[in-house]
Design an enzyme around this catalytic site. Structure first.
Site, PDB file in Angstrom:
ATOM      1  N   HIS A  52       0.818  -1.033   0.135  1.00  9.68           N
ATOM      2  CA  HIS A  52      -0.031   0.133  -0.368  1.00  9.68           C
ATOM      3  C   HIS A  52       0.835   1.292   0.037  1.00  9.68           C
ATOM      4  O   HIS A  52       2.108   1.045   0.280  1.00  9.68           O
ATOM      5  CB  HIS A  52      -0.941   0.079   1.404  1.00  9.68           C
ATOM      6  CG  HIS A  52      -1.943  -1.093   1.305  1.00  9.68           C
ATOM      7  ND1 HIS A  52      -3.111  -1.086   2.350  1.00  9.68           N
ATOM      8  CD2 HIS A  52      -2.024  -2.373   0.383  1.00  9.68           C
ATOM      9  CE1 HIS A  52      -3.552  -2.261   1.915  1.00  9.68           C
ATOM     10  NE2 HIS A  52      -3.189  -2.672   1.002  1.00  9.68           N
ATOM     11  N   GLU A  54       0.971   3.882   1.921  1.00  2.00           N
ATOM     12  CA  GLU A  54       1.671   4.239   3.059  1.00  2.00           C
ATOM     13  C   GLU A  54       2.852   3.167   3.743  1.00  2.00           C
ATOM     14  O   GLU A  54       3.875   3.536   4.037  1.00  2.00           O
ATOM     15  CB  GLU A  54       0.534   3.961   4.200  1.00  2.00           C
ATOM     16  CG  GLU A  54      -0.592   4.945   4.102  1.00  2.00           C
ATOM     17  CD  GLU A  54      -1.713   4.271   3.117  1.00  2.00           C
ATOM     18  OE1 GLU A  54      -2.820   5.141   3.230  1.00  2.00           O
ATOM     19  OE2 GLU A  54      -1.515   3.349   2.701  1.00  2.00           O
ATOM     20  N   CYS A  82      -5.629   1.880   6.140  1.00  2.00           N
ATOM     21  CA  CYS A  82      -6.329   0.655   6.451  1.00  2.00           C
ATOM     22  C   CYS A  82      -5.724   0.136   7.737  1.00  2.00           C
ATOM     23  O   CYS A  82      -4.569   0.721   8.187  1.00  2.00           O
ATOM     24  CB  CYS A  82      -6.118  -0.487   5.610  1.00  2.00           C
ATOM     25  SG  CYS A  82      -4.509  -1.249   5.423  1.00  2.00           S
ATOM     26  N   CYS A  85      -2.053  -0.451   7.450  1.00  2.40           N
ATOM     27  CA  CYS A  85      -1.065   0.720   7.402  1.00  2.40           C
ATOM     28  C   CYS A  85      -1.179   1.720   8.731  1.00  2.40           C
ATOM     29  O   CYS A  85      -0.276   2.034   9.280  1.00  2.40           O
ATOM     30  CB  CYS A  85      -1.529   1.534   6.300  1.00  2.40           C
ATOM     31  SG  CYS A  85      -1.458   0.715   4.798  1.00  2.40           S
TER      32      CYS A  85
END
Length: 156
Positions: A52, A54, A82, A85
C-alpha cells in the site's frame, strides 16, 4: 509548505501510480518540514498485497533516514489508512496522520476495506497517533472518480 501542499504531493503521486496501472492511493512522509518520501501504491507492480502507498512510503523513509523509528514524522495519505497501514504507522512512531478520503469512500470505489476506522484503531490500541481527516477531500475523491471511469479498475 502547508499541510495541503504535502497532501497534494500524495495526490499527485497517486495519479502517477494510476497512469502506471496501480490503484488510486498515495502517501507523503514529512519530517521537520522536509519531504522524506512520496510513494504510490505498488500492489500490482510488485505482486504484493501489502505494498500500500503508506507501507511503501514508510519503507522508503526508513531506508532514507536509516532507522525504523520515524518519531517526529507526519504522514499524508490520500485515503484513511487501512488497519495494516495504521498499525505500521503506529509501530514506526509517526506522530500524525492527515488523510483525504475515508475507508467508506474506498469501499464505495470497490475496494475490500475492513470497516475499522483510524479513530477506532487509535482508541482500542491506545495509540498516541494524532489523526486529522478530510484534508483536500474533494481532490482526493477525484482519484476514485478517475479510477471508476478508467475502465482499468482492478481492486483487492
Amino acid at each position: 509548505m502547508t499541510n495541503e501542499n504535502y497532501m497534494q504531493l500524495a495526490i499527485d503521486k497517486a495519479f502517477d501510480g494510476m497512469r502506471n496501472g496501480q490503484s488510486p492511493f498515495g502517501a507523503c512522509i514529512v519530517k521537520d518540514g522536509q519531504v522524506v518520501a512520496v510513494e504510490h501504491n505498488h500492489v500490482w507492480a510488485d505482486t504484493d498485497i501489502t505494498a500500500h502507498a503508506e507501507i511503501c512510503a514508510i519503507r522508503s523513509a526508513c531506508r532514507k533516514l536509516g532507522t525504523i523509528d520515524l518519531s517526529g514524522c507526519v504522514i499524508y495519505s490520500t485515503t484513511e489508512p487501512c488497519p495494516m497501514c495504521f498499525s505500521a504507522i503506529h509501530w514506526a512512531k509517526i506522530s500524525t496522520i492527515y488523510y483525504g478520503t475515508s475507508i467508506a469512500d474506498a469501499q464505495k470505489a470497490g475496494f475490500n476495506e475492513l470497516t475499522v476506522s483510524n479513530f477506532d484503531m487509535k482508541k482500542y490500541g491506545e495509540s498516541p497517533v494524532e489523526i486529522i481527516d478530510g484534508v483536500l477531500r474533494e481532490k482526493a475523491m477525484e482519484l476514485f472518480n478517475m479510477w471508476n471511469s478508467s475502465g482499468k479498475k482492478k481492486t483487492y
